[in-house]
Design a protein around this motif. Structure first.
Motif, PDB file in Angstrom:
ATOM      1  N   LEU A  73      31.318  32.219  43.967  1.00 40.66           N
ATOM      2  CA  LEU A  73      32.336  32.786  43.086  1.00 40.66           C
ATOM      3  C   LEU A  73      33.664  32.075  43.265  1.00 40.66           C
ATOM      4  CD1 LEU A  73      31.644  36.601  43.518  1.00 40.66           C
ATOM      5  CD2 LEU A  73      31.022  35.167  41.573  1.00 40.66           C
ATOM      6  N   ASP A  74      34.370  31.889  42.157  1.00 43.14           N
ATOM      7  CA  ASP A  74      35.699  31.301  42.204  1.00 43.14           C
ATOM      8  C   ASP A  74      36.695  32.431  42.441  1.00 43.14           C
ATOM      9  OD1 ASP A  74      37.968  29.783  41.985  1.00 43.14           O
ATOM     10  OD2 ASP A  74      37.888  29.648  39.792  1.00 43.14           O
ATOM     11  N   THR A  75      37.307  32.441  43.596  1.00 45.48           N
ATOM     12  CA  THR A  75      38.246  33.513  43.940  1.00 45.48           C
ATOM     13  C   THR A  75      39.685  33.021  43.969  1.00 45.48           C
ATOM     14  OG1 THR A  75      37.895  33.082  46.288  1.00 45.48           O
ATOM     15  CG2 THR A  75      36.524  34.797  45.279  1.00 45.48           C
ATOM     16  N   VAL A 113      42.797  35.395  43.279  1.00 48.39           N
ATOM     17  CA  VAL A 113      42.431  36.786  43.558  1.00 48.39           C
ATOM     18  C   VAL A 113      43.114  37.187  44.858  1.00 48.39           C
ATOM     19  CG1 VAL A 113      40.562  38.393  44.044  1.00 48.39           C
ATOM     20  CG2 VAL A 113      40.215  36.545  42.389  1.00 48.39           C
TER      21      VAL A 113
END
Length: 108
Positions: free
Chosen positions: A45-47, A50
């Motif tokens: 996942l690209d965080t 975030v």
């Protein structure tokens, strides 16, 4: 192909002091492998952007200002102590002392 072997599950069970049966070892092997798959999926996942959080849902925790206040005197604090030594509470030893004994009443 499983990334965790039954031998590794047995070793983990030993370290955790768990007695697992062969069916439990087989089930745990599959469960732990599924957890590793999930961790790999999370890594993809690209965080970026975030913000890290400490809890899954936001909640308010009220803070109070640190303020000094009067406290008990040593005599008041120790007034009802069953045993005391000078300005300290006296309690039974719970860790081994120099002689290796613990839990004795009076090990001075």
């Amino acid at each position: 192909m499983s990334r965790i072997t039954p031998e590794e599950v047995r070793e983990l069970a030993t370290l955790a002091r768990l007695a697992l049966t062969e069916p439990e070892i087989a089930r745990m092997t599959g469960d732990l492998d599924a957890i590793l798959d999930y961790v790999d999926a999370m890594r993809e996942l690209d965080t970026t952007g975030v913000e890290p959080m400490t809890h899954a849902v936001p909640f308010d925790y009220p803070l109070r200002a640190d303020q000094t206040a009067p406290s008990l005197s040593v005599e008041d604090a120790l007034a009802n102590a069953p045993r005391r030594e000078a300005s300290f509470f006296q309690v039974p030893r719970i860790v081994p002392g120099p002689g290796g004994a613990a839990g004795g009443e009076d090990e001075s």
